[in-house]
Design an enzyme around this catalytic site. Structure first.
Site, PDB file in Angstrom:
ATOM      1  N   LYS A  37       0.853  -1.131  -0.085  1.00  0.00           N
ATOM      2  CA  LYS A  37      -0.164  -0.032  -0.326  1.00  0.00           C
ATOM      3  C   LYS A  37       0.870   1.193  -0.076  1.00  0.00           C
ATOM      4  O   LYS A  37       2.113   1.269   0.523  1.00  0.00           O
ATOM      5  CB  LYS A  37      -0.738  -0.041   1.174  1.00  0.00           C
ATOM      6  CG  LYS A  37      -2.158   0.683   1.295  1.00  0.00           C
ATOM      7  CD  LYS A  37      -3.189  -0.043   0.205  1.00  0.00           C
ATOM      8  CE  LYS A  37      -4.741   0.777   0.437  1.00  0.00           C
ATOM      9  NZ  LYS A  37      -5.806   0.082  -0.335  1.00  0.00           N
ATOM     10  N   GLY A  83     -24.165   4.772   3.845  1.00  0.00           N
ATOM     11  CA  GLY A  83     -23.165   5.524   2.737  1.00  0.00           C
ATOM     12  C   GLY A  83     -23.951   4.988   1.375  1.00  0.00           C
ATOM     13  O   GLY A  83     -23.891   4.055   1.176  1.00  0.00           O
ATOM     14  N   VAL A  84     -24.230   6.084   0.403  1.00  0.00           N
ATOM     15  CA  VAL A  84     -24.454   5.863  -0.969  1.00  0.00           C
ATOM     16  C   VAL A  84     -23.570   6.397  -1.892  1.00  0.00           C
ATOM     17  O   VAL A  84     -23.939   7.344  -2.587  1.00  0.00           O
ATOM     18  CB  VAL A  84     -25.960   6.285  -0.965  1.00  0.00           C
ATOM     19  CG1 VAL A  84     -26.529   5.566  -2.218  1.00  0.00           C
ATOM     20  CG2 VAL A  84     -26.913   6.089   0.245  1.00  0.00           C
ATOM     21  N   GLY A  85     -22.334   5.976  -1.813  1.00  0.00           N
ATOM     22  CA  GLY A  85     -21.326   6.325  -2.749  1.00  0.00           C
ATOM     23  C   GLY A  85     -21.475   5.651  -4.079  1.00  0.00           C
ATOM     24  O   GLY A  85     -22.413   4.950  -4.414  1.00  0.00           O
ATOM     25  N   ASN A  86     -20.311   5.571  -5.093  1.00  0.00           N
ATOM     26  CA  ASN A  86     -20.324   5.116  -6.050  1.00  0.00           C
ATOM     27  C   ASN A  86     -20.532   3.411  -6.061  1.00  0.00           C
ATOM     28  O   ASN A  86     -21.400   2.829  -6.823  1.00  0.00           O
ATOM     29  CB  ASN A  86     -19.097   5.178  -6.682  1.00  0.00           C
ATOM     30  CG  ASN A  86     -18.927   6.829  -7.224  1.00  0.00           C
ATOM     31  OD1 ASN A  86     -20.020   7.334  -7.642  1.00  0.00           O
ATOM     32  ND2 ASN A  86     -17.701   7.170  -7.549  1.00  0.00           N
ATOM     33  N   VAL A  87     -19.671   2.831  -5.041  1.00  0.00           N
ATOM     34  CA  VAL A  87     -20.014   1.462  -4.833  1.00  0.00           C
ATOM     35  C   VAL A  87     -21.298   1.002  -4.294  1.00  0.00           C
ATOM     36  O   VAL A  87     -22.092   0.089  -5.042  1.00  0.00           O
ATOM     37  CB  VAL A  87     -18.914   0.879  -3.858  1.00  0.00           C
ATOM     38  CG1 VAL A  87     -19.216  -0.664  -3.476  1.00  0.00           C
ATOM     39  CG2 VAL A  87     -17.555   1.052  -4.685  1.00  0.00           C
TER      40      VAL A  87
END
Length: 364
Positions: free
Chosen positions: A80, A180-184
């Site tokens: 990482k 959470g309602v992000g892209n994924v």
């Protein structure tokens, strides 16, 4: 901070500090384990409170990638990068090109990808200096945005967890609370809606919530209430550490399965889930779709092949939960066991081969 003591504790192989004064690059590359193959893990850009915090994060995340790649069945180790800086104002082309040259200097020992604070466009810039980067634009013959792949994997893992909890992997009629309602998770909501699940959503971004409500008939709740709503499945898909001392007494769901990283604030919270009889799909197993997708680029990207591999997250979650059930250990510990078992098997196989080779040569 005693660096070598920290590295020795979890057997890290390498820690590199990269700086470029002209561009402002301050990056830390952590390579945890390359037993299974070159280290693959994304580049995170964040405004860390201190350099020590950045080092700790790089080490923690790289170990997580070792386990994620191992359980996903990839022939890749864990690494990482963290770049210290504000991704909204400190980015520049020279910074990512300088970083690309550092990666190139590792000669394939570490392969990067996008992560929090970096984008596909940033990976394209890195690609100007090195081929050891994934998640670049489709115009280069690559996979592009990994969000749909991650969402598909979470959906498959959620179905496996549902089967363990309810006896069937059908999500029709199940209520899923999505934090959470992000892209994924927006794509995840699409899969859930199409199967007939009832959605409860929350996000600090009101527009993201509105989009999910309009597209999928979701019910919106305040972020503080998502953990305590009556649901079958709680899907943490934004902040980490939402399973903690405060939230556990409020949790009504029978399954925890979502896209977020580091869902347990501490390992003991995974122990608590196990004691409460709540089925937990370990985060680094269920959200591996993105890394499986970008790893396919190393063979010349083929979406059908990649998604076929991502679908196996269902089997991985099933296997983890089976180990948890038969051994009486928490799911997170079962996942760690599965990862370490694969790493040890190859490590021991290599040791045996080298020992036998040395024995043959010594007899000549």
């Amino acid at each position: 901070m005693e660096l070598f003591a920290a590295m020795e504790r979890d057997d890290y192989e390498e820690l590199l500090f990269c700086q470029d004064k002209a561009s402002g690059l301050k990056a830390i590359i952590a390579i945890h384990d390359t037993t299974l193959g070159p280290a693959l893990g994304g580049t995170r850009m964040w405004t860390y409170a201190s350099e020590e915090d950045a080092i700790v994060d790089a080490l923690r995340l790289s170990k997580g990638m070792t386990y994620k790649n191992a359980v996903a069945g990839l022939n890749l180790g864990g690494g990482k990068t963290v770049i210290i800086g504000d991704p909204k104002k400190d980015k520049n082309e020279a910074m990512f090109r300088a970083f690309g040259r550092y990666i190139q200097g590792l000669n394939g020992r570490y392969i990067t990808a996008e992560d929090v604070g970096t984008t596909e466009a940033d990976m394209d810039i890195i690609h100007q200096e090195t081929d050891y980067v994934t998640g670049i634009s489709a115009t280069y013959g690559s996979s592009g945005n990994p969000s749909p792949a991650t969402a598909f994997g979470v959906y498959q893992g959620m179905k496996a967890a549902a089967k363990a909890a309810f006896g069937s992997d059908s999500l029709e009629g199940k209520t899923v609370a999505v934090q959470g309602v992000g892209n994924v998770s927006f794509t995840l909501c699409k899969y859930l809606h199409e199967e007939g699940a009832q959605l409860i959503v929350t996000d600090i971004n009101k527009e993201a919530v509105k989009r999910a409500v309009e597209a999928y008939g979701a019910k919106a709740v305040d972020p503080a209430d998502i953990i305590s709503v009556k649901s079958d499945i709680y899907a943490p898909c934004a902040l980490g550490a939402t399973i903690n001392d405060d939230s556990l007494p409020l949790l009504q769901a029978k399954v925890v399965a979502g896209a977020a990283n580091n869902q347990l604030k501490e390992p003991r919270h995974g122990d608590a889930l196990h004691e409460m009889g709540i089925v937990y799909a370990p985060d680094y197993v269920i959200n591996a779709g993105g890394v499986i997708n970008v790893a396919d680029e190393l063979n010349g990207y083929n979406k059908e092949r990649a998604f076929k591999q991502i679908a196996k997250i269902y089997d991985s979650i099933s296997r983890v939960l089976e180990i948890s059930s038969t051994s009486g250990i928490p799911a997170y510990a079962a996942a760690d066991h599965l990862a370490q078992e694969r790493i040890n098997l190859l490590r021991n196989s290599r040791s045996t081969f080298l020992r036998d080779s040395h024995h043959v040569l010594s007899r000549r």
